[in-house]
Scaffold this motif. Structure first.
Motif, PDB file in Angstrom:
ATOM      1  N   VAL A   1       0.851  -1.191   0.000  1.00  0.00           N
ATOM      2  CA  VAL A   1       0.000   0.000   0.000  1.00  0.00           C
ATOM      3  C   VAL A   1       0.885   1.240   0.000  1.00  0.00           C
ATOM      4  N   LYS A   2       0.583   2.157  -0.915  1.00  0.00           N
ATOM      5  CA  LYS A   2       1.292   3.439  -0.956  1.00  0.00           C
ATOM      6  C   LYS A   2       0.549   4.429  -0.074  1.00  0.00           C
ATOM      7  N   GLN A   3       1.271   5.057   0.820  1.00  0.00           N
ATOM      8  CA  GLN A   3       0.651   6.042   1.708  1.00  0.00           C
ATOM      9  C   GLN A   3       1.565   7.254   1.849  1.00  0.00           C
ATOM     10  N   ARG A   4       1.086   8.246   2.588  1.00  0.00           N
ATOM     11  CA  ARG A   4       1.868   9.471   2.791  1.00  0.00           C
ATOM     12  C   ARG A   4       2.133   9.647   4.277  1.00  0.00           C
ATOM     13  N   GLN A   5       3.407   9.825   4.627  1.00  0.00           N
ATOM     14  CA  GLN A   5       3.817  10.097   5.996  1.00  0.00           C
ATOM     15  C   GLN A   5       4.751  11.292   6.007  1.00  0.00           C
ATOM     16  N   GLU A   6       4.373  12.319   6.780  1.00  0.00           N
ATOM     17  CA  GLU A   6       5.191  13.535   6.886  1.00  0.00           C
ATOM     18  C   GLU A   6       5.527  14.103   5.519  1.00  0.00           C
ATOM     19  N   ASN A   7       4.497  14.208   4.667  1.00  0.00           N
ATOM     20  CA  ASN A   7       4.612  14.796   3.324  1.00  0.00           C
ATOM     21  C   ASN A   7       5.509  13.990   2.380  1.00  0.00           C
ATOM     22  N   LYS A   8       5.766  12.741   2.721  1.00  0.00           N
ATOM     23  CA  LYS A   8       6.560  11.890   1.844  1.00  0.00           C
ATOM     24  C   LYS A   8       5.782  10.617   1.549  1.00  0.00           C
ATOM     25  N   GLU A   9       5.887  10.152   0.305  1.00  0.00           N
ATOM     26  CA  GLU A   9       5.248   8.894  -0.048  1.00  0.00           C
ATOM     27  C   GLU A   9       6.130   7.729   0.389  1.00  0.00           C
ATOM     28  N   CYS A  10       5.481   6.675   0.892  1.00  0.00           N
ATOM     29  CA  CYS A  10       6.220   5.481   1.260  1.00  0.00           C
ATOM     30  C   CYS A  10       5.329   4.268   1.050  1.00  0.00           C
ATOM     31  N   TYR A  11       5.923   3.085   1.150  1.00  0.00           N
ATOM     32  CA  TYR A  11       5.226   1.844   0.838  1.00  0.00           C
ATOM     33  C   TYR A  11       5.317   0.889   2.027  1.00  0.00           C
ATOM     34  N   THR A  12       4.174   0.329   2.387  1.00  0.00           N
ATOM     35  CA  THR A  12       4.132  -0.635   3.486  1.00  0.00           C
ATOM     36  C   THR A  12       3.424  -1.898   3.028  1.00  0.00           C
ATOM     37  N   CYS A  13       3.776  -3.019   3.630  1.00  0.00           N
ATOM     38  CA  CYS A  13       3.144  -4.299   3.290  1.00  0.00           C
ATOM     39  C   CYS A  13       2.172  -4.692   4.394  1.00  0.00           C
ATOM     40  N   LEU A  14       0.989  -5.116   4.000  1.00  0.00           N
ATOM     41  CA  LEU A  14      -0.013  -5.633   4.928  1.00  0.00           C
ATOM     42  C   LEU A  14      -0.232  -7.110   4.607  1.00  0.00           C
ATOM     43  N   ALA A  15      -0.001  -7.968   5.589  1.00  0.00           N
ATOM     44  CA  ALA A  15      -0.304  -9.399   5.446  1.00  0.00           C
ATOM     45  C   ALA A  15      -1.621  -9.641   6.181  1.00  0.00           C
ATOM     46  N   ILE A  16      -2.709  -9.780   5.425  1.00  0.00           N
ATOM     47  CA  ILE A  16      -4.063  -9.813   5.993  1.00  0.00           C
ATOM     48  C   ILE A  16      -4.662 -11.205   5.847  1.00  0.00           C
ATOM     49  N   THR A  17      -5.226 -11.704   6.934  1.00  0.00           N
ATOM     50  CA  THR A  17      -5.878 -13.013   6.937  1.00  0.00           C
ATOM     51  C   THR A  17      -7.331 -12.852   7.356  1.00  0.00           C
ATOM     52  N   SER A  18      -8.229 -13.448   6.598  1.00  0.00           N
ATOM     53  CA  SER A  18      -9.649 -13.433   6.959  1.00  0.00           C
ATOM     54  C   SER A  18      -9.943 -14.661   7.812  1.00  0.00           C
ATOM     55  N   LYS A  19     -10.349 -14.426   9.052  1.00  0.00           N
ATOM     56  CA  LYS A  19     -10.719 -15.523   9.944  1.00  0.00           C
ATOM     57  C   LYS A  19     -12.203 -15.852   9.837  1.00  0.00           C
ATOM     58  N   HIS A  20     -12.982 -14.859   9.461  1.00  0.00           N
ATOM     59  CA  HIS A  20     -14.442 -14.972   9.384  1.00  0.00           C
ATOM     60  C   HIS A  20     -14.907 -13.730   8.627  1.00  0.00           C
ATOM     61  N   PRO A  21     -16.077 -13.755   7.980  1.00  0.00           N
ATOM     62  CA  PRO A  21     -16.549 -12.532   7.304  1.00  0.00           C
ATOM     63  C   PRO A  21     -16.575 -11.297   8.201  1.00  0.00           C
ATOM     64  N   ASN A  22     -16.602 -11.490   9.539  1.00  0.00           N
ATOM     65  CA  ASN A  22     -16.615 -10.356  10.472  1.00  0.00           C
ATOM     66  C   ASN A  22     -15.282 -10.121  11.166  1.00  0.00           C
ATOM     67  N   VAL A  23     -14.239 -10.884  10.812  1.00  0.00           N
ATOM     68  CA  VAL A  23     -12.941 -10.762  11.503  1.00  0.00           C
ATOM     69  C   VAL A  23     -11.787 -10.823  10.502  1.00  0.00           C
ATOM     70  N   LEU A  24     -10.938  -9.798  10.533  1.00  0.00           N
ATOM     71  CA  LEU A  24      -9.681  -9.792   9.782  1.00  0.00           C
ATOM     72  C   LEU A  24      -8.538  -9.613  10.773  1.00  0.00           C
ATOM     73  N   GLN A  25      -7.413 -10.264  10.497  1.00  0.00           N
ATOM     74  CA  GLN A  25      -6.210 -10.070  11.297  1.00  0.00           C
ATOM     75  C   GLN A  25      -5.049  -9.755  10.350  1.00  0.00           C
ATOM     76  N   TYR A  26      -4.140  -8.885  10.796  1.00  0.00           N
ATOM     77  CA  TYR A  26      -3.042  -8.505   9.909  1.00  0.00           C
ATOM     78  C   TYR A  26      -1.780  -8.163  10.678  1.00  0.00           C
ATOM     79  N   LYS A  27      -0.656  -8.272   9.949  1.00  0.00           N
ATOM     80  CA  LYS A  27       0.632  -7.746  10.380  1.00  0.00           C
ATOM     81  C   LYS A  27       1.086  -6.762   9.322  1.00  0.00           C
ATOM     82  N   MET A  28       1.941  -5.835   9.696  1.00  0.00           N
ATOM     83  CA  MET A  28       2.385  -4.834   8.722  1.00  0.00           C
ATOM     84  C   MET A  28       3.879  -4.563   8.875  1.00  0.00           C
TER      85      MET A  28
END
Length: 337
Positions: free
Chosen positions: A78-105
């Motif tokens: 995901v490309k985002q902006r931090q302190e007026n600078k663009e940067c890239y972070t990775c999200l590892a997202i797991t769906s446990k249930h339609p009402n529950v997501l868990q992630y690390k970044m």
């Protein structure tokens, strides 16, 4: 033979290049989150709800929506902006249930790089964050009461007097009546309702996410809780998280709050309602907001609103007095919501 090898070599190079081009095209132009993830989500410690759209997400420290640039299975850059600078972070997202997501970044890096490089920055001990869908459709509770239960909030087990779990007529909800124990600090008498939002299994462990409602609960942070449970000969062992996360749950007996459910029984009807009530079977209030339905055996009466939602169900336990047109009865009531 030499000519054939040359032709195969050309075909092999062509197929590899074509597949590689397709992979880059997908990563750059077809990056999106699964459709069933879109919506609003609660995460403990985050002031505003997290919003996931098809190609954008705003979580945790993001000051604006982050745009999905490329992905592979459950990993998203995901490309985002931090302190007026663009940067890239990775999200590892797991769906446990339609009402529950868990992630690390991962940490946010300024140089755009491959998914493998950015996602490789997620360390093994990175925090695991849980998100619960706001307004998600509740699911049937794995616990079908009634139960007696004891609880231990870290100061000792409160078991005398026994606390109680009752199943509501709506099978997605439970009513928990906690009793206070004189010798246990922070034990207290209270009645709370627990609505089941999700259940899932990881290996041999069973998990549940629920939402408490009580007059003293004022925020989502106090309301959402995660549970791990297992069946026992008596009923269930249940461990509850201390906050709106699934952290600190190591087993069904190893959590911040531990409970032991012991199977109990509801009384059966011991009398019948008067014949003039049973004969008509259905009765409506003068305001026409509710109707009462008498079951065929005459011992159970259910109150239902205009949307066919059960308010409560009453079992006849004792007729205390009765005349031609009036009856006073003791009933056992199961609440609906």
């Amino acid at each position: 033979m030499i000519v054939l090898n040359s032709i195969l070599g050309v075909l092999y190079v062509f197929i590899i290049c074509w597949n590689n081009a397709e992979g880059k095209k997908r990563d750059k132009k077809d990056c999106h989150f699964p459709l069933d993830w879109t919506g609003s989500w609660f995460q403990s410690g985050v002031r505003e709800t997290i919003v996931i759209r098809r190609t954008t997400i705003r979580i945790k420290s993001m000051v604006e929506d982050g745009n999905c640039t490329h992905y592979n299975r459950d990993k998203f850059v995901v490309k985002q902006r931090q302190e007026n600078k663009e940067c890239y972070t990775c999200l590892a997202i797991t769906s446990k249930h339609p009402n529950v997501l868990q992630y690390k970044m991962s940490e946010c890096v300024e140089r755009k790089s491959s998914l493998k490089h950015i996602c490789g920055r997620i360390t093994g001990d990175a925090p695991l964050y849980s998100m619960f869908r706001v307004g998600g459709e509740p699911v049937p509770s794995p616990f079908s009461g009634p139960f007696e239960f004891s609880y231990d909030n870290g100061y000792g087990e409160c078991r005398d007097p026994s606390s109680h779990v009752d199943t509501c007529t709506d099978n997605t909800k439970l009513k928990l009546t906690y009793q206070a124990c004189a010798d246990i600090p922070l034990s207290e008498h209270k009645n709370v309702q627990l609505e089941c939002l999700a259940t899932w299994q990881e290996g041999s462990s069973n998990f549940m996410v629920g939402r408490f409602t009580h007059k003293n609960i004022m925020s989502d942070e106090e309301s959402y809780r995660c549970f791990i449970y297992e069946a026992t000969p008596e009923g269930f062992s249940v461990a509850q998280s201390a906050d709106g996360t699934c952290n600190g749950l190591y087993s069904a007996t190893g959590g911040p709050v531990n409970m032991r459910f012991r199977k109990d029984r509801y009384p059966s009807p011991m009398c019948t309602f008067p014949t003039w009530m049973v004969a008509s079977q259905k009765w409506r209030t003068l305001q026409r907001h509710y109707k009462y339905v008498i079951h065929e055996d005459g011992g159970v009466m259910t109150k239902v609103n205009n949307h066919q939602k059960v308010a409560h169900s009453d079992k006849c336990i004792e007729i205390q007095s009765q005349t031609v047109n009036m009856t006073t009865a003791v009933t056992f009531t199961i609440e609906g919501w």
